[in-house]
Design a protein around this motif. Structure first.
Motif, mmCIF file in Angstrom:
data_model
loop_
_atom_site.group_PDB
_atom_site.id
_atom_site.type_symbol
_atom_site.label_atom_id
_atom_site.label_comp_id
_atom_site.label_asym_id
_atom_site.label_seq_id
_atom_site.Cartn_x
_atom_site.Cartn_y
_atom_site.Cartn_z
ATOM 1 N N ASP A 1 0.758 -1.406 -0.112
ATOM 2 C CA ASP A 1 -0.003 -0.087 -0.091
ATOM 3 C C ASP A 1 0.794 1.068 -0.091
ATOM 4 O OD1 ASP A 1 -2.547 -1.158 -0.158
ATOM 5 O OD2 ASP A 1 -2.461 -1.587 2.037
ATOM 6 N N LEU B 1 0.208 4.538 2.678
ATOM 7 C CA LEU B 1 -1.313 4.621 3.178
ATOM 8 C C LEU B 1 -1.458 4.160 4.665
ATOM 9 C CD1 LEU B 1 -3.822 2.665 0.674
ATOM 10 C CD2 LEU B 1 -4.141 4.917 1.825
ATOM 11 N N TYR B 2 -2.204 4.498 5.512
ATOM 12 C CA TYR B 2 -2.498 4.294 6.948
ATOM 13 C C TYR B 2 -1.239 4.711 7.674
ATOM 14 C CZ TYR B 2 -5.741 1.365 3.938
ATOM 15 O OH TYR B 2 -6.616 1.202 3.171
ATOM 16 N N VAL B 3 -0.417 5.784 7.533
ATOM 17 C CA VAL B 3 0.928 6.082 8.059
ATOM 18 C C VAL B 3 0.783 7.435 8.352
ATOM 19 C CG1 VAL B 3 2.987 6.112 7.964
ATOM 20 C CG2 VAL B 3 2.077 4.163 7.439
ATOM 21 N N GLU B 4 0.928 7.921 9.527
ATOM 22 C CA GLU B 4 1.108 9.448 9.863
ATOM 23 C C GLU B 4 2.687 9.672 9.642
ATOM 24 O OE1 GLU B 4 0.849 12.388 13.385
ATOM 25 O OE2 GLU B 4 0.870 10.059 13.755
ATOM 26 N N LEU C 1 -1.702 1.939 14.801
ATOM 27 C CA LEU C 1 -3.090 2.415 14.540
ATOM 28 C C LEU C 1 -4.023 1.409 14.148
ATOM 29 C CD1 LEU C 1 -1.967 5.187 12.256
ATOM 30 C CD2 LEU C 1 -2.570 5.373 14.464
ATOM 31 N N GLY C 2 -3.582 0.212 14.646
ATOM 32 C CA GLY C 2 -4.496 -1.167 14.449
ATOM 33 C C GLY C 2 -4.798 -1.615 12.996
ATOM 34 N N VAL C 3 -3.561 -1.211 12.002
ATOM 35 C CA VAL C 3 -3.732 -1.727 10.647
ATOM 36 C C VAL C 3 -2.676 -2.727 10.612
ATOM 37 C CG1 VAL C 3 -3.489 -0.822 8.412
ATOM 38 C CG2 VAL C 3 -4.569 0.683 9.875
ATOM 39 N N CYS D 1 -5.657 12.739 9.480
ATOM 40 C CA CYS D 1 -5.447 11.593 8.526
ATOM 41 C C CYS D 1 -4.222 11.162 9.157
ATOM 42 C CB CYS D 1 -5.069 12.307 7.190
ATOM 43 S SG CYS D 1 -6.349 12.304 6.112
ATOM 44 N N PRO D 2 -3.965 10.024 9.211
ATOM 45 C CA PRO D 2 -4.760 8.808 8.281
ATOM 46 C C PRO D 2 -5.746 8.061 8.823
ATOM 47 C CG PRO D 2 -2.879 7.551 9.229
ATOM 48 C CD PRO D 2 -2.941 9.150 9.542
ATOM 49 N N ILE D 3 -6.542 8.682 10.096
ATOM 50 C CA ILE D 3 -7.474 7.979 10.871
ATOM 51 C C ILE D 3 -8.851 7.901 10.040
ATOM 52 C CG2 ILE D 3 -8.988 8.048 12.839
ATOM 53 C CD1 ILE D 3 -5.945 7.205 13.491
ATOM 54 N N ILE E 1 -9.171 7.729 6.757
ATOM 55 C CA ILE E 1 -8.862 6.764 5.790
ATOM 56 C C ILE E 1 -8.891 5.382 6.613
ATOM 57 C CG2 ILE E 1 -7.279 6.098 3.941
ATOM 58 C CD1 ILE E 1 -7.023 8.913 3.365
ATOM 59 N N ILE E 2 -8.399 5.204 7.547
ATOM 60 C CA ILE E 2 -8.297 3.720 8.180
ATOM 61 C C ILE E 2 -9.741 3.130 8.498
ATOM 62 C CG2 ILE E 2 -7.664 2.635 10.330
ATOM 63 C CD1 ILE E 2 -5.140 4.104 10.382
ATOM 64 N N GLU F 1 -11.819 0.146 7.083
ATOM 65 C CA GLU F 1 -12.146 -0.787 7.951
ATOM 66 C C GLU F 1 -13.830 -1.199 7.710
ATOM 67 O OE1 GLU F 1 -11.584 0.815 11.805
ATOM 68 O OE2 GLU F 1 -9.562 -0.132 12.212
ATOM 69 N N TRP G 1 -7.272 7.479 -2.171
ATOM 70 C CA TRP G 1 -7.329 6.159 -1.479
ATOM 71 C C TRP G 1 -8.302 5.168 -2.437
ATOM 72 C CZ3 TRP G 1 -11.742 3.312 0.034
ATOM 73 C CH2 TRP G 1 -11.400 2.058 0.620
ATOM 74 N N LEU H 1 -6.306 4.138 -5.601
ATOM 75 C CA LEU H 1 -5.451 3.111 -4.981
ATOM 76 C C LEU H 1 -6.020 1.880 -5.067
ATOM 77 C CD1 LEU H 1 -3.016 4.988 -2.735
ATOM 78 C CD2 LEU H 1 -2.280 4.554 -5.516
ATOM 79 N N LYS H 2 -7.128 2.016 -4.377
ATOM 80 C CA LYS H 2 -8.021 0.663 -3.871
ATOM 81 C C LYS H 2 -8.978 0.320 -4.860
ATOM 82 C CE LYS H 2 -5.709 -0.399 -0.499
ATOM 83 N NZ LYS H 2 -5.318 -1.631 -0.310
#
Lengths: 389, 107
Positions: A289, A309-312, A386-388, B44-46, B48-49, B53, B80, B83-84
């Motif tokens: 990702d 993705l999903y990273v600060e 972050l739980g991912v 971000c990224p919360i 998007i997470i 989910e 996102w 990409l997805k």
């Protein structure tokens, strides 16, 4: 390569932020030390030491002019690349006031261009911003159309983007500007010393610390025949273009670095570019990702940017710093404004988890190996926090 | 500095078209969605997470509306989607600031 993070104390920090500033070139250091002794006097005076300073300044000007493709009398030295841009933009708008009040800029220009444009807008001038595609390249057709509109006083386009490395269509835009009789300011801050300067500019700007010169030296070249009027109070220095006493030793060092850098680039450019290719190829293979950003081919030799993705972004930079890497990011959490980089926004690409790797001259392949070795685990750990998974 | 128009500067009902979704309608009011994710106040990224989910909570072809006010979410949720391989349908301004960003589940 299961290289576990060793304690930082035993590691040398890998400096991978050349796009922010290139470490001082050895040729610049040597020239600077010499010129501090021989070039300190006021170059505007007539005694021996002053003439010596004037001679050093003239020589530096001639060298820089030759490398950037200008006449020596077109080149002035400023106190920074930002000052060169501010003077270039505002001075040309002032000189061309009769032609009109329209300024055309590219959306992903350096903040110095956009901030100068904001001053113009605040001063009741008109600013048109031309967009970029997903790779960060300016739309040349839209640019041509924008400059052809009546009342256009100036257009601004960088040679290459400072955050993603994508080369801009300068020659195409320069041709459109010539056809419309509109001067083009080309900001070569990221490419000078690395790539030949494209022709067709009316105003050219650059910054010495980006090519390995000292900080505090910018270049402003104004083509003969381009109308330009200083936005500052009158001053005799630098052909009345730049106020204040010249920093002759730093200018001499800047010219020495540019000369050395341009000579080395035939070998160093392709070497850095191959390392960038490797990062571009390996990062998406090693880290899930990830979006690698910017043009893969039409790009600067030393810059690669990607977003995870999903990273600060801030967490990523902090962890990379702990692992011994000096790197920057365009993510909002790493900016004082708390806004993501205007470049990434304009491109419409992922702005969080962003990392810009920019390779300085002489970077070791081992530093890139180590970066690729530690990155996957760092990203995995931040995502896990972050739980991912 | 080039910036997209800041939220709240224009009409509250202003609609932005998603560049990669030519079927986007220029409706002025937000159409209904199958699920609303409240990510207001989250950085971000919360957001998007949260979206990643919960995208599978809606049926195929269903629409998730993410409410977010972090400026990064405005750019990052459409990115996102790209990409997805989900679809960014449209982005609507929320009357109290932030956006409702509509995403269609494609698979």
């Amino acid at each position: 390569m299961p290289l576990r993070a060793a304690p930082v104390s035993v590691l040398t920090v890998a400096y991978l932020d050349a796009a922010s500033t290139e470490p001082l070139h050895p040729a610049a250091r040597e020239a600077l030390m010499t010129a501090l002794d021989s070039g300190w006097a006021d170059p505007a005076r007539l005694y021996g030491t002053a003439r010596r300073a004037q001679m050093l300044l003239d020589q530096a000007r001639a060298e820089v002019a030759e490398i950037v493709g200008a006449r020596a009398d077109e080149v002035s030295f400023t106190s920074s690349g930002t000052q060169a841009v501010h003077l270039g933009v505002l001075g040309t708008l002032r000189g061309r006031r009769r032609a009109g009040r329209r300024l055309v800029v590219n959306a992903v220009e350096h903040s110095s261009v956009l901030n100068a444009a904001a001053v113009h807008e605040h001063d009741d001038g008109e600013v048109e911003t031309v967009g970029v595609d997903r790779s960060g390249r300016a739309d040349a057709a839209a640019f041509a159309e924008a400059v052809s509109r009546p009342g256009t006083a100036l257009a601004c386009l960088q040679t290459a983007n400072h955050e993603v490395g994508t080369l801009q269509p300068v020659e195409e835009v320069a041709a459109a500007c010539a056809a419309a009789d509109v001067p083009l300011l080309v900001d070569a801050a990221q490419s000078a010393g690395r790539l030949p300067i494209p022709g067709g500019w009316s105003v050219l700007t650059a910054s010495a610390h980006k090519w390995g010169g000292p900080a505090g030296v910018g270049v402003l070249a104004v083509r003969k025949g381009t109308r330009w009027r200083s936005p500052y109070p009158e001053d005799e220095r630098e052909r009345r273009r730049v106020p204040g006493f010249e920093n002759v030793p730093a200018i001499v060092a800047a010219a020495a670095a540019l000369r050395a850098r341009a000579a080395e680039e035939a070998a160093e450019g392709p070497r850095l570019s191959a390392l960038v290719d490797r990062i571009r190829r390996e990062v998406p293979r090693l880290v899930p990702d990830v979006e690698v950003i910017g043009d893969p081919v039409a790009r600067l030799p030393h810059i690669v940017t990607f977003s995870c993705l999903y990273v600060e972004g801030e967490a990523l930079l902090t962890e990379l710093d702990k692992a011994g890497f000096a790197i920057s990011s365009g993510s909002s959490c790493t900016a004082s404004t708390l806004r993501p980089s205007h470049v990434l926004e304009a491109m419409g690409v992922l702005t969080h988890g962003n990392v810009r790797v920019s390779l300085p001259r002489g970077v070791s392949e081992g530093d890139v190996d180590r970066f690729l070795a530690v990155l996957p685990d760092i990203v995995r750990r931040i995502r896990a926090s972050l739980g991912v998974h | 500095m080039w910036r997209r128009r800041s939220n709240g500067g224009g009409s509250a009902a202003e609609t932005r078209e998603a560049p990669e979704a030519p079927e986007t309608r220029q409706t002025q009011t937000e159409p209904p969605s199958d699920l609303m994710i409240d990510a207001l106040g989250r950085k971000c990224p919360i957001p998007i997470i949260m979206l990643a989910e919960q995208i599978n909570v809606v049926p195929l072809g269903g629409v998730v509306a993410v409410h977010a006010d972090d400026p990064a979410a405005f750019t990052d949720i459409p990115a996102w989607c790209r990409l997805k391989s989900h679809a960014h349908v449209a982005t609507y301004d929320l009357p109290r600031g932030g956006w409702s960003i509509h995403v269609r589940r494609n698979y």
